[in-house]
Design a protein around this motif. Sequence first.
Motif, PDB file in Angstrom:
ATOM      1  N   ALA A 169       0.817  -1.217   0.000  1.00 38.79           N
ATOM      2  CA  ALA A 169       0.000   0.000   0.000  1.00 38.79           C
ATOM      3  C   ALA A 169       0.849   1.264   0.000  1.00 38.79           C
ATOM      4  CB  ALA A 169      -0.920   0.005   1.219  1.00 38.79           C
ATOM      5  N   TYR A 170       2.173   1.089  -0.062  1.00 45.40           N
ATOM      6  CA  TYR A 170       3.104   2.217   0.132  1.00 45.40           C
ATOM      7  C   TYR A 170       2.784   3.436  -0.734  1.00 45.40           C
ATOM      8  CZ  TYR A 170       7.400   4.903   0.474  1.00 45.40           C
ATOM      9  OH  TYR A 170       8.302   5.918   0.681  1.00 45.40           O
ATOM     10  N   HIS A 171       2.471   3.218  -2.004  1.00 46.29           N
ATOM     11  CA  HIS A 171       2.332   4.357  -2.917  1.00 46.29           C
ATOM     12  C   HIS A 171       0.998   5.067  -2.758  1.00 46.29           C
ATOM     13  CE1 HIS A 171      -0.695   3.201  -5.956  1.00 46.29           C
ATOM     14  NE2 HIS A 171      -0.454   1.993  -5.491  1.00 46.29           N
ATOM     15  N   ARG A 172       0.066   4.471  -2.005  1.00 46.53           N
ATOM     16  CA  ARG A 172      -1.280   5.039  -1.950  1.00 46.53           C
ATOM     17  C   ARG A 172      -1.358   6.282  -1.072  1.00 46.53           C
ATOM     18  NH1 ARG A 172      -4.595  -0.074  -0.198  1.00 46.53           N
ATOM     19  NH2 ARG A 172      -5.750   1.608   0.812  1.00 46.53           N
TER      20      ARG A 172
ATOM     21  N   ALA B  16      12.795   2.124   3.511  1.00 49.12           N
ATOM     22  CA  ALA B  16      14.259   1.969   3.505  1.00 49.12           C
ATOM     23  C   ALA B  16      14.633   0.530   3.860  1.00 49.12           C
ATOM     24  CB  ALA B  16      14.901   2.938   4.499  1.00 49.12           C
ATOM     25  N   TYR B  17      13.963  -0.022   4.864  1.00 49.18           N
ATOM     26  CA  TYR B  17      14.289  -1.375   5.280  1.00 49.18           C
ATOM     27  C   TYR B  17      13.862  -2.388   4.215  1.00 49.18           C
ATOM     28  CZ  TYR B  17      15.161  -5.261   8.369  1.00 49.18           C
ATOM     29  OH  TYR B  17      15.660  -6.410   8.901  1.00 49.18           O
ATOM     30  N   ALA B  18      12.739  -2.105   3.562  1.00 52.95           N
ATOM     31  CA  ALA B  18      12.297  -2.977   2.471  1.00 52.95           C
ATOM     32  C   ALA B  18      13.308  -2.921   1.329  1.00 52.95           C
ATOM     33  CB  ALA B  18      10.918  -2.537   1.967  1.00 52.95           C
TER      34      ALA B  18
ATOM     35  N   LEU C 119      22.732  10.301  21.837  1.00 54.42           N
ATOM     36  CA  LEU C 119      21.827   9.177  22.108  1.00 54.42           C
ATOM     37  C   LEU C 119      20.433   9.479  21.569  1.00 54.42           C
ATOM     38  CD1 LEU C 119      22.631   7.982  25.749  1.00 54.42           C
ATOM     39  CD2 LEU C 119      22.915   6.721  23.599  1.00 54.42           C
ATOM     40  N   ALA C 120      19.971  10.714  21.827  1.00 50.23           N
ATOM     41  CA  ALA C 120      18.615  11.083  21.387  1.00 50.23           C
ATOM     42  C   ALA C 120      18.495  10.971  19.873  1.00 50.23           C
ATOM     43  CB  ALA C 120      18.292  12.507  21.853  1.00 50.23           C
ATOM     44  N   VAL C 121      19.539  11.433  19.149  1.00 46.38           N
ATOM     45  CA  VAL C 121      19.463  11.397  17.687  1.00 46.38           C
ATOM     46  C   VAL C 121      19.473   9.953  17.177  1.00 46.38           C
ATOM     47  CG1 VAL C 121      20.702  11.974  15.567  1.00 46.38           C
ATOM     48  CG2 VAL C 121      20.423  13.683  17.358  1.00 46.38           C
ATOM     49  N   ILE C 122      20.309   9.113  17.788  1.00 44.68           N
ATOM     50  CA  ILE C 122      20.368   7.714  17.353  1.00 44.68           C
ATOM     51  C   ILE C 122      19.029   7.017  17.631  1.00 44.68           C
ATOM     52  CG2 ILE C 122      21.492   5.474  17.706  1.00 44.68           C
ATOM     53  CD1 ILE C 122      24.094   7.030  18.277  1.00 44.68           C
ATOM     54  N   LEU C 123      18.472   7.262  18.816  1.00 43.73           N
ATOM     55  CA  LEU C 123      17.185   6.642  19.157  1.00 43.73           C
ATOM     56  C   LEU C 123      16.071   7.147  18.236  1.00 43.73           C
ATOM     57  CD1 LEU C 123      17.364   6.665  23.060  1.00 43.73           C
ATOM     58  CD2 LEU C 123      17.483   4.685  21.527  1.00 43.73           C
ATOM     59  N   ALA C 124      16.114   8.453  17.925  1.00 37.63           N
ATOM     60  CA  ALA C 124      15.083   9.012  17.043  1.00 37.63           C
ATOM     61  C   ALA C 124      15.199   8.379  15.656  1.00 37.63           C
ATOM     62  CB  ALA C 124      15.237  10.531  16.948  1.00 37.63           C
ATOM     63  N   THR C 125      16.439   8.166  15.204  1.00 44.42           N
ATOM     64  CA  THR C 125      16.630   7.529  13.897  1.00 44.42           C
ATOM     65  C   THR C 125      16.064   6.116  13.910  1.00 44.42           C
ATOM     66  OG1 THR C 125      18.650   8.809  13.590  1.00 44.42           O
ATOM     67  CG2 THR C 125      18.346   6.898  12.154  1.00 44.42           C
TER      68      THR C 125
ATOM     69  N   LEU D 209      13.056   4.686  11.629  1.00 40.82           N
ATOM     70  CA  LEU D 209      13.245   3.557  10.716  1.00 40.82           C
ATOM     71  C   LEU D 209      12.232   2.448  10.967  1.00 40.82           C
ATOM     72  CD1 LEU D 209      17.097   3.186  10.426  1.00 40.82           C
ATOM     73  CD2 LEU D 209      15.480   3.618   8.592  1.00 40.82           C
ATOM     74  N   THR D 210      11.806   2.305  12.223  1.00 41.31           N
ATOM     75  CA  THR D 210      10.902   1.197  12.523  1.00 41.31           C
ATOM     76  C   THR D 210       9.435   1.607  12.489  1.00 41.31           C
ATOM     77  OG1 THR D 210      11.333   1.682  14.840  1.00 41.31           O
ATOM     78  CG2 THR D 210      12.486  -0.200  13.881  1.00 41.31           C
ATOM     79  N   ARG D 211       9.146   2.900  12.642  1.00 44.82           N
ATOM     80  CA  ARG D 211       7.740   3.303  12.801  1.00 44.82           C
ATOM     81  C   ARG D 211       7.155   4.099  11.656  1.00 44.82           C
ATOM     82  NH1 ARG D 211       8.191   3.539  18.959  1.00 44.82           N
ATOM     83  NH2 ARG D 211       8.761   1.357  19.100  1.00 44.82           N
ATOM     84  N   THR D 212       7.986   4.636  10.760  1.00 49.19           N
ATOM     85  CA  THR D 212       7.414   5.485   9.718  1.00 49.19           C
ATOM     86  C   THR D 212       7.418   4.761   8.376  1.00 49.19           C
ATOM     87  OG1 THR D 212       9.503   6.472   9.042  1.00 49.19           O
ATOM     88  CG2 THR D 212       8.365   7.528  10.865  1.00 49.19           C
ATOM     89  N   TRP D 213       6.649   5.278   7.432  1.00 50.02           N
ATOM     90  CA  TRP D 213       6.573   4.697   6.096  1.00 50.02           C
ATOM     91  C   TRP D 213       7.914   4.762   5.395  1.00 50.02           C
ATOM     92  CZ3 TRP D 213       2.934   1.746   3.989  1.00 50.02           C
ATOM     93  CH2 TRP D 213       1.661   1.736   4.590  1.00 50.02           C
TER      94      TRP D 213
END
Lengths: 234, 286
Positions: free
Chosen positions: A101-104, B167-169, B148-154, B158-162
């Motif tokens: 669904a990434y592009h949607r 990037a991980y995909a 530490l804050a910047v590394i944790l935010a990164t 990476l794990t929570r945003t599209w």
Amino acid sequence: MLEFERVNVHYGKNHVLKDLSVRVGEGEVVSLIGSNAAGKTTTLRTALGLKSSTSGSLRFAGEDITRLATHQRVNRGLVLVPEGRQAFVKFTVIENLLMGAYHRADRDQAQKEIDIVFDMFPRLRERRAQKAGSMSGGEQQMLAIARGLMAKPKCLLLDEPTLGLAPIIVEEIAHTVRRLAAAGMTILLAEQNAAVALACAARAYVLESGNISLQGESDELRKTDAIKSLYLGN
Amino acid sequence: MGQLIVGQLLNGAIVGTLYGIIALGVTLTFGITGIVNFALGAFMMLGCYMAWYLTDGVGMPYPVAVVGAVAITSLAGLVADQTLFRFTRNNLVNGLLVSIGLIAVMEGAALLIWTSTPKNMEYVWPGVFMVAGLVVPKMKLLVVALLLAVILATYAALTRTWIGRAAYAYAQNPEAAELMGVRTKLLQSGVVVYSTGLAGLGGALYASLYSIDPTLGAVYILKAVEAAILAGIGSVMGSLFGGVLLGVTEGVGSIYLPIAFRDAYGLVFLVAILLFKPAGLFAGRK
């Protein structure tokens, strides 16, 4: 809906698609039949812009897409389920589906489509939290198709969805394609398995070393000697 | 003795988080573009000089100077990406050659402009905290906290945003990610630039604690690559952990063993770990 107009593609000096013209109408299911290295995968990769054509044009939904980047074609609803499934092996089933669904624009409301594909493939629902890499080939193929559907395609391209799968799974995949067709999905199906290809599609093209050697209604093609001897094994 | 050990632990943690933030850039760049960017040490050096110049030279308040230094370093990263690294995607050897050449150019330019005489920034935040009779400089604590804050935010991004998921995909299967509509060229450039920005931030913070010279990046990039390998390339939290482990090993090691060999202690540790875990401590994780 999707039209290849005299498309030529080269890999180095190899001329792999020669003046290829293929047409898929809206709501139509069309098969592309051919042996290994006939150019089926190249045709689909060219449609998505993963491989660029040396000449000819590509039209999708009335628009010339020959020069568009892959992500722009995906945004217009042209979606490829690639050969060899290409699952994100370290992602779970759910994460794989979300990537679909990434592009949607409405990707944060993808739960509805997740439920739909889970109804279509109950096995995926059971394995929702499992890593894709740990699943069987048939399950990964279902995941690949489900992931493609998550993109809400206007036209779905399937590259060898039955390759290397057990007969019972092949039947299940073919059944799924027919169900999608019945629901009005536009599909271009590339298949070595002529029986499956002709059973799913109303119309088909036979591809031989980059040329269309034969085309027509599936019922008629089934009667031709070429199909009988080459692909149906009798 | 207690003060000495705590002091070295703290120094180890600071140096280690600095290794960690550069190692994060190394690991991200490798995961997405398939090359090891050895020039990240030079970008850190650029961040140092920019922070120093913007505070002591231009007279900006330090926090503004840090933001400015990160912006300038990222811009330099963008130029390097578009003129050089764009042509070395997934080509480890060419990437190596280009990044080593870039080090020579950047260090040479720094020598030309700022000479080899080390520069010292004015104290940004003098004073110490007394914790249970032990002296902890305020600024050092702040630097560790910020990194530490910047590394944790990164990691969170990476794990929570599209974009993180994309990037991980992409790291797992570039072509499949492209078929999902991921803008892969933009992603690659974005990661290269972000990594140089991280290095610039490390440098801008480093400049507030230690004296700076044009060649300081060399040690840091080597340690960062070590840290990334120690953790298992591709692991975000691992690069932090690997960096701190390396920093603390060096710090504490130089209390008990000759200080002249401090760079070797981390290496011995790296070899020891790879003997038992050849793919790194966090191999196979995010």
